[in-house]
Enzyme design. Structure first.
Site, short mmCIF file in Angstrom:
data_model
loop_
_atom_site.label_atom_id
_atom_site.label_comp_id
_atom_site.label_asym_id
_atom_site.label_seq_id
_atom_site.Cartn_x
_atom_site.Cartn_y
_atom_site.Cartn_z
N CYS A 147 0.88 -1.00 -0.13
CA CYS A 147 0.33 0.08 0.21
C CYS A 147 0.35 1.09 -0.17
CB CYS A 147 -1.02 0.04 0.91
SG CYS A 147 -1.21 -1.50 2.02
N ILE A 193 -12.18 -2.07 -2.27
CA ILE A 193 -11.62 -2.62 -4.01
C ILE A 193 -11.41 -1.40 -4.43
CG2 ILE A 193 -10.97 -3.91 -6.12
CD1 ILE A 193 -10.28 -5.28 -2.59
N HIS A 253 -8.98 3.13 -2.09
CA HIS A 253 -7.93 2.99 -2.10
C HIS A 253 -6.65 1.65 -3.06
CE1 HIS A 253 -4.17 1.78 0.24
NE2 HIS A 253 -5.10 0.42 0.20
#
Lengths: 127, 380
Positions: B80, B201, B320
């Protein structure tokens, strides 16, 4: 990406020991660092990692009930991280029969159930 | 003190499930960033791209389509934190003099690759036991509830705040004016976390044109940036996953910048799950350990609170797209410092902080973490 076919089975961490099992892992020759994943050198001191066996008793560090699928399991199922008395933190399945008693700090003994490692609560004095 | 670099221009796609390909997402973000910077793209000396799940070569294919062919392209992966690592490396490149102008890009096309929760690394024994990302964070939440008395309502308040913040962000994936009760009654994912406490998602891209310090560029400056990898976890402390890594990176980044927490006016941090925002706020040092839940409930992280956090909506609501997230976080802080944040705009912020946490290799307290501080800089 989400390839479950890498051949890992949590139950393979359990090895016969006396009348029961031990949990197989690794311990640094110089100190307390322990791990379940194959390791060659200690990330703290670069000492040699040696194969080790750990008694299958410890305390629940934390837990969660999972309600979404993983690549290898269908929900719902309950997971607990167990800190073994002799070192590593182990991810275990919690059978439905043990969920009611589940809490942080619970004393447990590890056992094998199919492909998984599972926990059963034990009395404080028994461990 | 001198800055590492100047953020000369910034751009992003929208976030969410989109029909655009990864190349198209990058093209949108790069075009906006280059136009915003007002530079000739042929003057860009190096490109750093953060991406996690997409096919090898995605960065080269996307950059070719976006009009870049001969600048050296470096692709980086730190889960991430990949996008913020690209920004970090671009800032380091211009600081060292390797480039006068560098381009940092983050991109992820996730909806083609997966549905449902992000799995953990299949090479870890935990994955074989059924561990998924929401469960990793849920373990921290359960531990925090036991150790510090964190309540479900305090956790849910993070989601309420960030979804409400996103109401003013037209690029956000989700937004809504939810109540604590609605958050708690949304579908259970991994107890105690419910659906509205989990980031979605997403597809998206972000791009930042990074200029050398003292080269006459205008715009917010990157005052400090630290990228660290984790130590083994668990360790001898009782800290939850990620804590030590974020804490170390934060201390170094704030120390490098000569800033203290009270100097910071706006924060974009890694709220992949509600518990992540609380743990991160404490690891960054804005609240004592175990204190962020109450502080959030008291409104201290709201837009008009002591330290506004995730005004973009954060990962929970803006979305994200893993590789893009760090650049999207940077974009929000840059817009805030320039006065370009529209309805989300704070009154006269001077310093901002970006934190991105990446990765879940079992036995580590995360894979990598970037903490970056920014200052308003010269007007454009």
């Amino acid at each position: 990406m989400s390839d479950p076919a890498v051949g890992l089975r949590p139950a393979d961490l359990a090895v016969p020991e006396g009348d029961g099992i031990a949990i197989a892992g690794w311990r640094c020759e110089n100190g307390d660092y322990t791990t379940l994943a194959e390791a060659f050198r200690c990330p703290w001191c670069f000492g040699t990692m040696q194969a080790a066996r750990f008694a299958p008793v410890g305390r629940v560090w934390s837990h969660t009930r999972v309600l979404v699928p993983s690549p290898v399991r269908r929900p719902p199922y309950t997971l607990a991280y167990v800190d073994l008395d002799e070192g590593p933190r182990v991810l275990c399945d919690v059978p439905d029969a043990a969920v009611a008693a589940l809490r942080v700090g619970l004393r447990v003994r590890l056992a094998v159930a199919g492909d998984l490692l599972t926990v059963e609560p034990v009395a404080e004095e028994a461990a | 003190m001198s800055a590492l670099a100047t953020v000369v221009g910034i751009g992003t796609s929208n976030f969410g499930k989109q029909s655009l390909t990864a190349q198209e997402l990058v093209a949108v973000a790069v075009a906006e960033a280059v136009a915003d910077a007002g530079v000739d793209p042929r003057d860009i000396d190096a490109v750093f791209v953060g991406n996690v799940f997409n096919y090898p070569g995605t960065a080269y294919r996307a950059l070719l389509a976006a009009g870049f062919a001969d600048a050296p392209i470096v692709t980086v992966e730190s889960a991430c934190a990949s996008g913020s690592l690209a920004v970090h490396l671009a800032a380091e490149a211009v600081r060292r003099g390797d480039a006068r102008l560098a381009l940092a890009i983050g991109v992820e096309k996730m909806t083609d690759e997966m549905a449902g929760p992000i799995p953990t690394d299949p090479h870890d024994i935990d994955a074989a036991g059924g561990m998924v990302l929401p469960a990793v964070y849920a373990m921290s939440a359960t531990r925090y509830m036991d150790r510090f008395g964190l309540t479900p309502e305090q956790l849910a308040q993070v989601s309420v705040k960030n979804h409400r913040n996103a109401l003013a962000n037209p690029r956000a994936q989700y937004r809504g004016d939810f109540t604590v009760q609605q958050v708690l009654e949304s579908r259970e994912i991994a107890t105690p976390l419910t659906l509205l406490q989990c980031s979605p998602i997403s597809d998206g891209a972000g791009a930042a044109v990074i200029g050398a310090p003292d080269a006459g560029f205008a715009g917010p400056t990157i005052r400090s940036s630290r990228y660290l990898s984790a130590r083994p976890w668990p360790d001898t402390t009782d800290r939850v996953w990620n804590f030590e890594l974020i804490e170390r990176a934060s201390r170094l980044a704030l120390g490098d910048a000569g800033l203290v927490h009270d100097d910071i006016d706006v924060v974009e941090l890694h709220d992949a799950f509600t518990i992540g925002e609380l743990v991160t706020l404490e690891a960054l040092g804005f609240f004592p350990e175990g204190g962020a839940g109450r502080a959030t409930q008291e409104g201290q992280t709201e837009r008009d609170g002591r330290i506004p956090v995730n005004l973009s909506g954060g990962l929970l609501s803006r979305g994200h797209p893993l590789g893009a997230t760090g650049v999207a976080q940077l974009a929000e802080v840059v817009w805030q410092l320039r006065g370009d944040a529209g309805e989300r705009q704070l009154s006269d912020p001077r310093f901002g902080l970006v934190e991105t946490m990446g990765g879940n290799v079992a036995g580590l307290s995360g894979n990598g973490c970037v903490v970056m501080t920014l200052e308003r800089g010269a007007d454009r």
